[in-house]
Motif scaffolding. Structure first.
Motif, PDB file in Angstrom:
ATOM      1  N   TYR A  72      -5.238  -5.684  -4.515  1.00  0.00           N
ATOM      2  CA  TYR A  72      -3.930  -5.654  -3.858  1.00  0.00           C
ATOM      3  C   TYR A  72      -2.896  -5.012  -4.778  1.00  0.00           C
ATOM      4  CZ  TYR A  72       0.424  -7.245  -1.813  1.00  0.00           C
ATOM      5  OH  TYR A  72       1.683  -7.286  -1.291  1.00  0.00           O
ATOM      6  N   PHE A  73      -2.922  -5.398  -6.027  1.00  0.00           N
ATOM      7  CA  PHE A  73      -2.006  -4.810  -7.000  1.00  0.00           C
ATOM      8  C   PHE A  73      -2.220  -3.307  -7.110  1.00  0.00           C
ATOM      9  CE2 PHE A  73      -1.698  -3.397 -11.470  1.00  0.00           C
ATOM     10  CZ  PHE A  73      -0.323  -3.334 -11.559  1.00  0.00           C
ATOM     11  N   LEU A  75       4.637  -7.381 -13.840  1.00  0.00           N
ATOM     12  CA  LEU A  75       5.051  -7.879 -12.527  1.00  0.00           C
ATOM     13  C   LEU A  75       3.918  -7.840 -11.510  1.00  0.00           C
ATOM     14  CD1 LEU A  75       8.607  -6.300 -12.272  1.00  0.00           C
ATOM     15  CD2 LEU A  75       8.009  -8.667 -12.792  1.00  0.00           C
ATOM     16  N   GLY A  76       3.073  -6.822 -11.583  1.00  0.00           N
ATOM     17  CA  GLY A  76       1.981  -6.696 -10.630  1.00  0.00           C
ATOM     18  C   GLY A  76       0.925  -7.771 -10.797  1.00  0.00           C
ATOM     19  N   PHE A  77       0.686  -8.173 -12.017  1.00  0.00           N
ATOM     20  CA  PHE A  77      -0.302  -9.214 -12.265  1.00  0.00           C
ATOM     21  C   PHE A  77       0.326 -10.601 -12.335  1.00  0.00           C
ATOM     22  CE2 PHE A  77      -2.964  -5.692 -14.033  1.00  0.00           C
ATOM     23  CZ  PHE A  77      -3.942  -5.781 -13.069  1.00  0.00           C
ATOM     24  N   LEU A  78       1.537 -10.737 -11.843  1.00  0.00           N
ATOM     25  CA  LEU A  78       2.210 -12.031 -11.817  1.00  0.00           C
ATOM     26  C   LEU A  78       1.403 -13.106 -11.083  1.00  0.00           C
ATOM     27  CD1 LEU A  78       4.785 -13.214 -12.982  1.00  0.00           C
ATOM     28  CD2 LEU A  78       5.923 -12.691 -10.843  1.00  0.00           C
ATOM     29  N   PRO A  79       0.742 -12.784  -9.956  1.00  0.00           N
ATOM     30  CA  PRO A  79      -0.096 -13.814  -9.329  1.00  0.00           C
ATOM     31  C   PRO A  79      -1.202 -14.328 -10.248  1.00  0.00           C
ATOM     32  CG  PRO A  79       0.264 -12.016  -7.804  1.00  0.00           C
ATOM     33  CD  PRO A  79       0.830 -11.585  -9.117  1.00  0.00           C
ATOM     34  N   LEU A  80      -1.735 -13.449 -11.084  1.00  0.00           N
ATOM     35  CA  LEU A  80      -2.761 -13.896 -12.031  1.00  0.00           C
ATOM     36  C   LEU A  80      -2.178 -14.786 -13.119  1.00  0.00           C
ATOM     37  CD1 LEU A  80      -4.862 -10.644 -12.450  1.00  0.00           C
ATOM     38  CD2 LEU A  80      -5.308 -12.605 -10.986  1.00  0.00           C
TER      39      LEU A  80
END
Length: 142
Positions: A52-53, A19-24
Motif C-alpha cells: 500500500y505504501f 510517514l509512509g511506514f507509520l502503520p508499521l
C-alpha cells in the motif's frame, strides 16, 4: 546545484519513508505494549501495508511530475517515465494483494510473498529516487 538536489532528494525520501511506514511503527509499538501479541514478519507481509505504501508513494510522485511539468502536453519520453515503472509497481501490487486475499494466512508462502514484496519495494525506491532527483535537479531554489 547537484549537491542541493541530492540533499532535497534524500530529505524527501527520509520524510516519506518515515510517514509512509507509520502503520508499521504503530504496529510495532502496539506489539511492544500488548504482551499477548507477538510481532512477526508474516503479519507485516500478509496485511500488504508495505505494498500500500509503495502504491501511494508512486501515485504521489506521478502527481508531482504532472503538477510540476512545464509542458502543457506530455511528450512520449515523459509518458514512459510516468507509465513504465509505475505500471510494473501497480500490477505486481494488485497481483500480490489479490492472491493474499484468497489465501489463508496459515497457507501463505511467506518466502515467495517476501520476495515479491521486496521486488515491489525496490522498484518503488528506484523509481521515486530517479523521479525526485530529476525534479530537484531542475528546480532553482532549496
Amino acid at each position: 546545484m547537484k549537491r542541493k538536489s541530492l540533499f532535497k532528494t534524500t530529505s524527501w525520501l527520509t520524510i516519506s519513508f518515515f510517514l509512509g511506514f507509520l502503520p508499521l511503527w504503530v504496529k510495532s509499538v502496539n506489539y511492544s505494549i500488548d504482551l499477548s501479541k507477538v510481532f512477526n514478519f508474516k503479519d507485516i507481509v500478509s496485511d500488504c501495508s508495505i505494498l500500500y505504501f509503495c502504491s501511494t508513494i508512486t501515485v504521489g510522485v506521478c502527481a508531482d511530475f504532472f503538477y510540476n511539468s512545464t509542458n502543457r502536453y506530455l511528450l512520449l519520453k515523459d509518458l514512459k517515465k510516468v507509465i513504465g515503472l509505475p505500471l510494473f509497481i501497480f500490477s505486481w501490487t494488485i497481483i500480490i494483494t489479490l492472491n493474499v486475499s484468497y489465501i489463508t494466512v496459515k497457507n501463505l508462502n511467506i518466502t515467495a510473498m517476501s520476495v515479491e514484496t521486496a521486488l515491489v519495494l525496490i522498484a518503488t525506491i528506484i523509481y521515486i529516487t530517479i523521479m525526485k532527483q530529476e525534479e530537484f535537479s531542475k528546480s532553482k531554489s532549496l
